[in-house]
Design an enzyme around this catalytic site. Structure first.
Site, PDB file in Angstrom:
ATOM      1  N   GLY A  12      74.369  26.757  -0.804  1.00  0.00           N
ATOM      2  CA  GLY A  12      74.447  25.853   0.522  1.00  0.00           C
ATOM      3  C   GLY A  12      74.142  24.372   0.522  1.00  0.00           C
ATOM      4  N   ILE A  13      74.739  23.892  -0.644  1.00  0.00           N
ATOM      5  CA  ILE A  13      74.316  22.410  -1.090  1.00  0.00           C
ATOM      6  C   ILE A  13      75.360  21.424  -0.111  1.00  0.00           C
ATOM      7  CG2 ILE A  13      76.340  22.520  -2.713  1.00  0.00           C
ATOM      8  CD1 ILE A  13      74.249  20.586  -4.541  1.00  0.00           C
ATOM      9  N   GLN A  16      73.229  20.838   5.686  1.00  0.00           N
ATOM     10  CA  GLN A  16      72.558  19.675   6.054  1.00  0.00           C
ATOM     11  C   GLN A  16      71.230  19.787   4.810  1.00  0.00           C
ATOM     12  OE1 GLN A  16      69.537  18.587   9.348  1.00  0.00           O
ATOM     13  NE2 GLN A  16      68.930  20.234   8.778  1.00  0.00           N
ATOM     14  N   ALA A  91      73.708  30.315   4.181  1.00  0.00           N
ATOM     15  CA  ALA A  91      73.376  31.306   5.165  1.00  0.00           C
ATOM     16  C   ALA A  91      74.546  30.987   6.425  1.00  0.00           C
ATOM     17  CB  ALA A  91      72.096  31.254   5.688  1.00  0.00           C
ATOM     18  N   SER A 138      62.804  31.363   7.858  1.00  0.00           N
ATOM     19  CA  SER A 138      62.995  30.713   9.293  1.00  0.00           C
ATOM     20  C   SER A 138      61.834  30.929  10.373  1.00  0.00           C
ATOM     21  CB  SER A 138      64.237  30.956   9.852  1.00  0.00           C
ATOM     22  OG  SER A 138      64.239  30.542  11.151  1.00  0.00           O
ATOM     23  N   GLU A 140      62.653  31.538  13.148  1.00  0.00           N
ATOM     24  CA  GLU A 140      63.157  32.364  13.867  1.00  0.00           C
ATOM     25  C   GLU A 140      62.693  33.802  13.750  1.00  0.00           C
ATOM     26  OE1 GLU A 140      65.598  32.344  16.631  1.00  0.00           O
ATOM     27  OE2 GLU A 140      64.787  30.290  16.610  1.00  0.00           O
ATOM     28  N   TYR A 162      70.528  36.993  13.344  1.00  0.00           N
ATOM     29  CA  TYR A 162      70.338  35.734  12.449  1.00  0.00           C
ATOM     30  C   TYR A 162      68.845  36.111  12.046  1.00  0.00           C
ATOM     31  CZ  TYR A 162      68.631  31.365  10.680  1.00  0.00           C
ATOM     32  OH  TYR A 162      68.048  30.278   9.745  1.00  0.00           O
ATOM     33  N   THR A 203      69.950  19.562  18.936  1.00  0.00           N
ATOM     34  CA  THR A 203      69.517  17.875  18.770  1.00  0.00           C
ATOM     35  C   THR A 203      70.912  17.292  18.434  1.00  0.00           C
ATOM     36  OG1 THR A 203      69.127  18.385  16.363  1.00  0.00           O
ATOM     37  CG2 THR A 203      67.211  18.618  17.830  1.00  0.00           C
TER      38      THR A 203
HETATM   39  P1  NAP Z   1      73.641  24.647   7.249  1.00  0.00           P
HETATM   40  O1  NAP Z   1      73.838  23.156   7.535  1.00  0.00           O
HETATM   41  O2  NAP Z   1      74.330  25.377   8.413  1.00  0.00           O
HETATM   42  O3  NAP Z   1      74.182  24.947   6.023  1.00  0.00           O
HETATM   43  C1  NAP Z   1      74.555  26.154   5.619  1.00  0.00           C
HETATM   44  C2  NAP Z   1      75.155  26.397   4.078  1.00  0.00           C
HETATM   45  O4  NAP Z   1      75.439  27.492   3.786  1.00  0.00           O
HETATM   46  C3  NAP Z   1      76.533  25.422   3.738  1.00  0.00           C
HETATM   47  O5  NAP Z   1      76.596  24.725   2.844  1.00  0.00           O
HETATM   48  C4  NAP Z   1      77.361  26.463   4.104  1.00  0.00           C
HETATM   49  O6  NAP Z   1      78.587  26.376   3.186  1.00  0.00           O
HETATM   50  C5  NAP Z   1      76.926  27.619   3.234  1.00  0.00           C
HETATM   51  N1  NAP Z   1      77.487  28.862   3.546  1.00  0.00           N
HETATM   52  C6  NAP Z   1      77.594  29.643   4.623  1.00  0.00           C
HETATM   53  N2  NAP Z   1      78.142  30.712   4.309  1.00  0.00           N
HETATM   54  C7  NAP Z   1      78.132  30.890   2.975  1.00  0.00           C
HETATM   55  C8  NAP Z   1      78.613  31.859   2.093  1.00  0.00           C
HETATM   56  N3  NAP Z   1      79.431  33.192   2.510  1.00  0.00           N
HETATM   57  N4  NAP Z   1      78.722  31.780   0.615  1.00  0.00           N
HETATM   58  C9  NAP Z   1      78.256  30.641   0.284  1.00  0.00           C
HETATM   59  N5  NAP Z   1      77.688  29.437   1.059  1.00  0.00           N
HETATM   60  C10 NAP Z   1      77.683  29.690   2.421  1.00  0.00           C
HETATM   61  O7  NAP Z   1      72.146  25.069   7.293  1.00  0.00           O
HETATM   62  P2  NAP Z   1      70.817  24.076   6.960  1.00  0.00           P
HETATM   63  O8  NAP Z   1      70.377  23.515   8.422  1.00  0.00           O
HETATM   64  O9  NAP Z   1      71.149  23.155   5.991  1.00  0.00           O
HETATM   65  O10 NAP Z   1      69.762  25.157   6.603  1.00  0.00           O
HETATM   66  C11 NAP Z   1      69.673  25.491   5.168  1.00  0.00           C
HETATM   67  C12 NAP Z   1      69.196  26.838   5.314  1.00  0.00           C
HETATM   68  O11 NAP Z   1      67.722  26.998   5.735  1.00  0.00           O
HETATM   69  C13 NAP Z   1      69.703  28.027   5.881  1.00  0.00           C
HETATM   70  O12 NAP Z   1      69.503  29.234   5.059  1.00  0.00           O
HETATM   71  C14 NAP Z   1      69.240  28.136   7.177  1.00  0.00           C
HETATM   72  O13 NAP Z   1      69.551  29.421   7.851  1.00  0.00           O
HETATM   73  C15 NAP Z   1      67.861  27.590   6.975  1.00  0.00           C
HETATM   74  N6  NAP Z   1      66.831  27.382   7.873  1.00  0.00           N
HETATM   75  C16 NAP Z   1      67.137  26.381   8.542  1.00  0.00           C
HETATM   76  C17 NAP Z   1      66.541  25.553   9.592  1.00  0.00           C
HETATM   77  C18 NAP Z   1      66.799  24.420  10.244  1.00  0.00           C
HETATM   78  O14 NAP Z   1      65.984  24.025  11.126  1.00  0.00           O
HETATM   79  N7  NAP Z   1      67.596  23.563   9.649  1.00  0.00           N
HETATM   80  C19 NAP Z   1      64.992  26.133   9.580  1.00  0.00           C
HETATM   81  C20 NAP Z   1      64.739  27.217   9.035  1.00  0.00           C
HETATM   82  C21 NAP Z   1      65.656  27.880   8.104  1.00  0.00           C
HETATM   83  P3  NAP Z   1      79.930  25.513   4.301  1.00  0.00           P
HETATM   84  O15 NAP Z   1      79.592  23.962   4.158  1.00  0.00           O
HETATM   85  O16 NAP Z   1      81.032  25.904   3.208  1.00  0.00           O
HETATM   86  O17 NAP Z   1      79.946  26.108   5.603  1.00  0.00           O
HETATM   87  O1  F7E Z   2      68.610  25.703  19.578  1.00  0.00           O
HETATM   88  C1  F7E Z   2      68.733  25.632  23.028  1.00  0.00           C
HETATM   89  C2  F7E Z   2      68.808  26.999  22.293  1.00  0.00           C
HETATM   90  O2  F7E Z   2      70.817  25.931  18.353  1.00  0.00           O
HETATM   91  C3  F7E Z   2      67.402  25.327  19.893  1.00  0.00           C
HETATM   92  C4  F7E Z   2      68.864  27.003  13.251  1.00  0.00           C
HETATM   93  O3  F7E Z   2      68.629  26.022  12.332  1.00  0.00           O
HETATM   94  O4  F7E Z   2      66.609  26.389  13.601  1.00  0.00           O
HETATM   95  C5  F7E Z   2      67.867  26.676  14.365  1.00  0.00           C
HETATM   96  O5  F7E Z   2      67.961  27.562  15.300  1.00  0.00           O
HETATM   97  C6  F7E Z   2      66.994  25.580  21.241  1.00  0.00           C
HETATM   98  C7  F7E Z   2      67.422  27.165  21.577  1.00  0.00           C
HETATM   99  O6  F7E Z   2      68.684  25.921  17.176  1.00  0.00           O
HETATM  100  C8  F7E Z   2      71.727  24.611  24.038  1.00  0.00           C
HETATM  101  O7  F7E Z   2      68.820  28.199  23.294  1.00  0.00           O
HETATM  102  C9  F7E Z   2      69.775  24.634  24.927  1.00  0.00           C
HETATM  103  O8  F7E Z   2      66.181  27.565  22.288  1.00  0.00           O
HETATM  104  O9  F7E Z   2      69.604  23.828  17.839  1.00  0.00           O
HETATM  105  P1  F7E Z   2      69.515  25.341  18.210  1.00  0.00           P
HETATM  106  P2  F7E Z   2      67.773  27.307  16.873  1.00  0.00           P
HETATM  107  O10 F7E Z   2      68.273  28.430  17.629  1.00  0.00           O
HETATM  108  O11 F7E Z   2      66.171  27.157  17.050  1.00  0.00           O
HETATM  109  C10 F7E Z   2      65.906  27.793  13.362  1.00  0.00           C
HETATM  110  C11 F7E Z   2      64.675  27.362  12.682  1.00  0.00           C
HETATM  111  C12 F7E Z   2      67.016  28.349  12.165  1.00  0.00           C
HETATM  112  O12 F7E Z   2      66.547  28.769  11.223  1.00  0.00           O
HETATM  113  C13 F7E Z   2      68.278  28.169  12.362  1.00  0.00           C
HETATM  114  O13 F7E Z   2      69.072  28.419  11.447  1.00  0.00           O
HETATM  115  O14 F7E Z   2      68.024  24.785  22.066  1.00  0.00           O
HETATM  116  N1  F7E Z   2      69.730  25.238  23.584  1.00  0.00           N
HETATM  117  N2  F7E Z   2      71.099  24.350  24.976  1.00  0.00           N
HETATM  118  C14 F7E Z   2      70.902  24.979  22.918  1.00  0.00           C
HETATM  119  N3  F7E Z   2      71.235  25.376  21.492  1.00  0.00           N
HETATM  120  C15 F7E Z   2      72.442  25.014  21.497  1.00  0.00           C
HETATM  121  N4  F7E Z   2      72.716  25.214  19.987  1.00  0.00           N
HETATM  122  N5  F7E Z   2      73.336  24.744  22.213  1.00  0.00           N
HETATM  123  C16 F7E Z   2      73.255  24.412  23.466  1.00  0.00           C
HETATM  124  O15 F7E Z   2      74.148  23.728  24.182  1.00  0.00           O
END
Ligand code: NAP
Ligand code: F7E
Length: 349
Positions: A12-13, A16, A91, A138, A140, A162, A203
């Site tokens: 996932g490098i 973000q 992921a 997460s 979630e 998810y 966001t």
């Molecule tokens: P992201 O921006 O969606 O990045 C996901 C990464 O996974 C990308 O590098 C993507 O590659 C790669 N990927 C997707 N499918 C793959 C596959 N089949 N094989 C290999 N690589 C694959 O996610 P992030 O926000 O950086 O989050 C990083 C991790 O933390 C994720 O596991 C996410 O579920 C978890 N997480 C995120 C949050 C948050 O708020 N950001 C909170 C809790 C947990 P491509 O660039 O090629 O698509």
């Molecule tokens: O939604 C509401 C939506 O898609 C946040 C992932 O990184 O964080 C992320 O998941 C909230 C939700 O993030 C829109 O219904 C309203 O309640 O930005 P989001 P998420 O679903 O919280 C967790 C921790 C992860 O682990 C996940 O990988 O915002 N919302 N209106 C909307 N959301 C989106 N995307 N688009 C809208 O138009």
């Protein structure tokens, strides 16, 4: 390849978190190996600034093609790299998309973690060299929360494919830790954002729209549930917690959060007011952005990570919103200038 003290493998490098983590590790002197997917157009925009001249012997960032669906490919790669630390960030990470692609999401986000753990376990057993493993769990997983704030012992109640896949990934990581004495830790991270956030997460969707509306490239912003509440922090702060977890003698699980929750509406208010606009003039509700089952309220209790690892967030909710709007306003101005000059706009992070 022989094992050196500081060699990390990051899946996932290109995402973000992966980009911030790679910056952090390179800054600490690590040799960093990242998994990338082959794509028909470049997908490395977030890490291009970290790649120096490939002929420069001092370059410490190495990218390898692979995929979380390919267990034997992952095993071969990990055996060749012999990392001391593995961060599994890859992921299918979008909650709404997981309702459209539940099987795919289970395969990547859930089973992909098992494939990584198995590859790490086999490599460690074969080489005798210890490997520390980080799993991106997460908030979630708490879903329809049964208590607030949520801690490491709050029961899971996942509300999307998810989240179900992340619960599996979390539990299989704990299981490998307990079964095979693997140094495997899970960071249960609450939402964290940045100017590098994917632009379909709420966001970034908001901050991008604010920039484009301000310069006249967009009229409206269509959103789903504005009353949904999240504990939002800055991604750059959160990757430090990941690294700290792998520096501990014992593996464990930690909630990483700010301890403050805000609604999507409040995020809109803050972002639009940053450029002297009122969100009520631009935001409209579109039911397409609602989810079949929603997570309405998340609030993390990060006491354990604060006291045990000494971690704390540096960027506030307001600071995060302002940072994202300022960055997206600059991008929107570049987009406008390119369009005015008749050029195709190529966005970058
Ligand atoms: P992201 O921006 O969606 O990045 C996901 C990464 O996974 C990308 O590098 C993507 O590659 C790669 N990927 C997707 N499918 C793959 C596959 N089949 N094989 C290999 N690589 C694959 O996610 P992030 O926000 O950086 O989050 C990083 C991790 O933390 C994720 O596991 C996410 O579920 C978890 N997480 C995120 C949050 C948050 O708020 N950001 C909170 C809790 C947990 P491509 O660039 O090629 O698509
Ligand atoms: O939604 C509401 C939506 O898609 C946040 C992932 O990184 O964080 C992320 O998941 C909230 C939700 O993030 C829109 O219904 C309203 O309640 O930005 P989001 P998420 O679903 O919280 C967790 C921790 C992860 O682990 C996940 O990988 O915002 N919302 N209106 C909307 N959301 C989106 N995307 N688009 C809208 O138009």
């Amino acid at each position: 390849m022989s094992t050196i003290a500081k060699r990390a493998f990051v899946t996932g490098i290109t995402g973000q978190d992966g980009s911030y983590l790679a910056e952090l590790l390179l800054g600490k002197g690590y040799e960093v190996h990242g998994l990338i997917r082959r794509a028909s157009s470049p997908n490395t925009a977030r890490i291009d600034h970290l790649q120096s001249d490939p002929h420069d012997a001092r370059s410490r960032l190495f990218l390898h093609y692979g995929d979380l669906t390919d267990g034997s490919g992952l095993a071969k790669l990990i055996q060749a790299i012999q990392p001391s630390e593995v961060y599994n960030l890859a992921a299918q990470s979008h909650v709404k998309v997981s309702f459209d692609q539940p099987i795919y999401t289970s395969d990547i986000t859930g089973l992909g973690t098992a494939r990584m753990l198995q590859a790490v376990r086999e490599t460690q057993e074969h080489s005798g060299q210890p490997i520390r493993f980080y799993q991106a769990s997460s908030s979630e997983m708490f879903g329809k929360v049964v208590e607030s704030p949520q801690t490491e012992s709050t029961p899971f109640y996942p509300r999307s494919p998810y989240a179900v896949a992340k619960v599996y990934a979390h539990c299989i990581t704990v299981n490998y830790r307990e079964s095979y004495n693997l140094h495997a830790s899970c960071g249960i991270l609450f939402n964290h954002e940045s100017p590098r956030r994917g632009d379909t997460f709420v966001t970034r969707k908001i901050s991008r729209a604010v920039g484009r509306i301000k310069v006249g490239l967009q009229d409206k912003l269509y959103l789903g549930n504005l009353d949904s509440k999240r504990d939002w922090g800055f991604a750059g702060d959160y990757v430090e917690a990941m690294w700290l977890m792998l520096q501990q003698e014992r593996p464990d699980d930690y909630v990483v959060a700010t301890g403050v929750t805000h609604s999507v509406r409040e995020f809109c208010e803050r972002c639009f007011s940053r450029v002297n606009l009122d969100y009520r003039d631009f935001v409209e509700i579109d039911p397409r952005y609602l989810r079949p089952a929603s997570v309405d309220y998340l609030l993390g209790d990060a006491s354990k990570v604060r006291t045990t690892l000494g971690w704390k967030p540096r960027v506030s909710f307001e600071g995060l919103a302002d940072m994202m709007v300022d960055s997206d306003l600059e991008l929107a101005q570049q987009e406008k200038s390119a369009r005015d000059a008749g050029h195709e706009y190529v966005g970058h992070y």
